[in-house]
Enzyme design. Structure first.
Site, mmCIF file in Angstrom:
data_model
loop_
_atom_site.group_PDB
_atom_site.id
_atom_site.type_symbol
_atom_site.label_atom_id
_atom_site.label_comp_id
_atom_site.label_asym_id
_atom_site.label_seq_id
_atom_site.Cartn_x
_atom_site.Cartn_y
_atom_site.Cartn_z
ATOM 1 N N MET A 165 37.797 17.908 10.698
ATOM 2 C CA MET A 165 36.921 16.524 10.271
ATOM 3 C C MET A 165 35.620 16.973 10.502
ATOM 4 S SD MET A 165 37.906 14.021 13.264
ATOM 5 C CE MET A 165 37.970 14.302 15.043
ATOM 6 N N TYR A 442 34.269 15.658 23.644
ATOM 7 C CA TYR A 442 34.559 15.436 22.040
ATOM 8 C C TYR A 442 35.542 14.272 21.670
ATOM 9 C CZ TYR A 442 38.278 18.981 22.113
ATOM 10 O OH TYR A 442 39.460 19.595 22.311
ATOM 11 N N GLU A 443 35.615 13.899 20.570
ATOM 12 C CA GLU A 443 36.243 12.941 20.005
ATOM 13 C C GLU A 443 35.676 11.288 20.678
ATOM 14 O OE1 GLU A 443 37.352 13.749 17.480
ATOM 15 O OE2 GLU A 443 37.715 16.042 17.866
ATOM 16 N N GLY A 444 34.569 11.374 20.973
ATOM 17 C CA GLY A 444 33.751 10.186 21.628
ATOM 18 C C GLY A 444 33.757 10.453 23.185
#
Length: 596
Positions: A165, A442-444
């Protein structure tokens, strides 16, 4: 370096005794034939693959890292990674929980979840390559066109192609509304995309013949901010009609990021120079589609941290039993040796039990959520599906933030058990600490997860989702409140539930007057709710252990001791966290920025 043995006995305890997965799956027509024997067989084979194939590559992969060839824009993964991936694909592991329509085995998410814990314990950096592919699969399966599904999903399911992504850009991280990548429509229905992306895990590598990039970009005349973002499928190689790879698409790796950890995974700067892509879903609705991928990734990051917690604990335990230093405070335990093993010392045991408790709590929690995902996807009753979906939405940010916070604590404690040797690379422990640290980011980031939990998932619906989960806890407390043997677990669980209710109402009232109150309270609030969840599962596990404490299986004695440690030593941090959450925003916002 060190060793890894999949904790199959504890996985079986969680799946069969705590969650009674076999009975739960009988209510799901798609999985009604799955029994304990099938589950155990997958666990055992997964344990062999991860311990024998992946774990031996973890330390060497970290030391070697990935290599970028600027002239060809290619990346070479560490020695053995490509061969291990071939074994993974040949063994059918990539297809485990995928739909049989696209070549998958159709097994439940809860089984795949346990396998991913093993993968992450054995080698987190390697696991990120297939892990991201599964997120791409879920996104395309839900939002892709029939043509996209037909062309791309079988390749992702088989593992022949991998996925990424591509969200972040140099000038924006979490605030995706600021992204600048552009997409121009073409007469053939494709789009030409230009832009630069950074921090793209597995963005370029040599393990699979093609890479499918899911890219966020703006179409012409798109609204400003997050409402003007579209999602595109941009393959490294354009597929031919027969499904084989064709011409090279101009999406290339400009460099590999120099990182603190996960060196075996290529974290890339990706350049799109008019790369051809196809829109996924509707224009300007890209975030809605990408959230399927992002939520899968957030659950995956929780599993990464559970994996690291487990393997760090295992190796610290082995060392503590072998390393001799000083004598026990209560007298020599091994008088024939010059000193006692360090496991006799109380604080060494505290460090070990911290890792053990956080691993076992996370295993129960994540397995429960994985089972709820299976119910959300497959239960014949629409109301059950909706309730499961609400619960997964509530618990996802807790999985991502609470488990990753705990892994940072647990891996650091495991390294500390080794003393000076823990800081030395050859023992492998410092790698777990380095690898664990990225999972908080990461990933928020975990602050973003905390804001999502408190602001969107709880205050956003006036606490409806939290109340539903709280009713489960309340019912359990009422059912077992008179059991004297359970009082040491039920009492603190019930008390914490009441405190969470009061704290939520207090923050909600403050937020009406000042939105900064949510930001000030969110991080400690999430940890409090995380402990509420763990307390619930540890109480349930302790109840099972009490029933079987007198059996010849010492597993239950260990489980009971771990639960007691959790309630005595880890859960009490909620008192401090609640005071922090209640302290408000004034102590954070009063100082002018120029005075820092």
């Amino acid at each position: 370096m060190g060793q890894y043995v999949a904790p199959i006995r504890d996985m079986q305890f969680v799946l069969h005794e705590l969650l009674k997965v076999e009975d739960e799956l009988k209510a799901l027509p798609k999985h009604a034939e799955i029994d304990a024997d099938i589950i155990n067989q997958v666990l055992e084979e997964g344990g062999k693959f991860t311990a024998e194939v992946l774990f031996p590559l973890n330390h060497s992969g970290d030391r070697e890292g990935c290599k970028h060839d600027a002239a060809t824009s290619t990346v070479t993964t560490p020695k053995g990674f490509k061969e291990a991936y071939k074994q993974y694909v040949d063994g059918g592991w990539a297809a485990l929980a995928c739909d049989p329509e696209y070549g998958g085995q159709g097994l439940p998410v809860v089984m795949n979840n346990s396998f991913y814990e093993m993968l992450n314990s054995a080698n987190q950096a390697w696991t990120m390559y297939p892990g991201l592919s599964h997120g791409a699969y879920e996104c395309l399966k839900e939002h892709g066109t029939e043509h996209q599904k037909k062309v791309y999903l079988p390749k992702l399911v088989s593992g022949e192609w991998t996925g990424t992504m591509c969200l972040t850009e140099p000038h924006c991280g979490t605030d995706l509304g600021m992204l600048r990548s552009k997409a121009l429509p073409q007469d053939d229905g494709s789009w030409l995309i230009t832009g630069n992306k950074i921090f793209i895990s597995a963005g370029e590598h040599d393990m699979a013949e093609n890479i499918l990039h899911l890219v966020l970009a703006r179409v012409p005349d798109a609204p400003e901010g997050s409402k003007g973002i579209s999602l595109f499928l941009v393959p490294k190689y354009l597929p031919k009609e027969d499904g084989s790879v064709g011409e090279r698409n101009p999406i290339t790796c400009g460099a590999i990021e120099e990182k603190m950890g996960i060196h075996g995974n290529s974290t890339c700067q990706m350049n799109l120079d008019g790369a051809r892509g196809w829109i996924i879903g509707q224009p300007n609705k890209g975030l809605q589609a990408m959230f399927v991928f992002m939520n899968a990734a957030r659950l995956g990051v929780g599993m990464q941290s559970l994996g690291l917690t487990e393997v760090a604990y295992q190796n610290a335990l082995i060392y503590a039993k072998d390393r001799i230093q000083m004598r026990s405070l209560t007298g020599p335990k091994n008088p024939d040796m010059p000193a006692d093993p360090i496991i006799v010392h109380p604080d060494v045991r505290r460090m070990l039990l911290t890792g053990k408790a956080y691993a076992e709590g996370a295993r129960a929690f994540t397995s429960y959520v994985a089972l709820q995902i299976d119910r959300e996807l497959n239960h014949p009753d629409e109301e059950v599906r909706k309730e499961a979906a609400d619960e997964v939405a509530l618990l996802t940010p807790i999985i991502k933030a609470f488990i990753t916070d705990n892994a940072w604590i647990a891996t650091s404690e495991a390294m500390q058990v080794f003393g000076g040797h823990g800081y030395i690379a050859e023992w492998g422990m410092e790698q777990y600490v380095r690898d664990a640290r990225i999972n908080l980011i990461y990933e928020g980031t975990n602050t973003v997860q905390s804001l999502d939990l408190l602001g969107r998932k709880i205050l956003g619906d006036n606490g409806a989702k939290l109340r539903k989960f709280g009713e489960k806890i309340k019912s359990y407390v009422e059912e077992n409140g008179l059991d004297e043997k359970m009082s040491e677990f039920i009492t603190p669980l019930g008390e914490l539930g009441d405190k969470v209710t009061k704290l939520t109402m207090e923050i909600g009232m403050k937020a009406f007057q000042n939105a900064d109150e949510v930001g000030a309270a969110a991080v400690p609030y999430l940890r409090v709710v995380g402990h509420l969840v763990y307390s619930y599962f540890f109480a349930r596990m302790a109840q099972i252990a009490l029933e079987k404490e007198d059996s010849s299986d010492t597993f239950y004695k260990a489980k009971l001791a771990t639960a007691r440690f959790y309630f005595a030593r880890l859960q009490p941090e909620t008192a401090t966290l609640i005071r922090q959450a209640r302290s408000g925003s004034a102590n954070l916002m009063a100082l002018d920025a120029d005075l820092f």
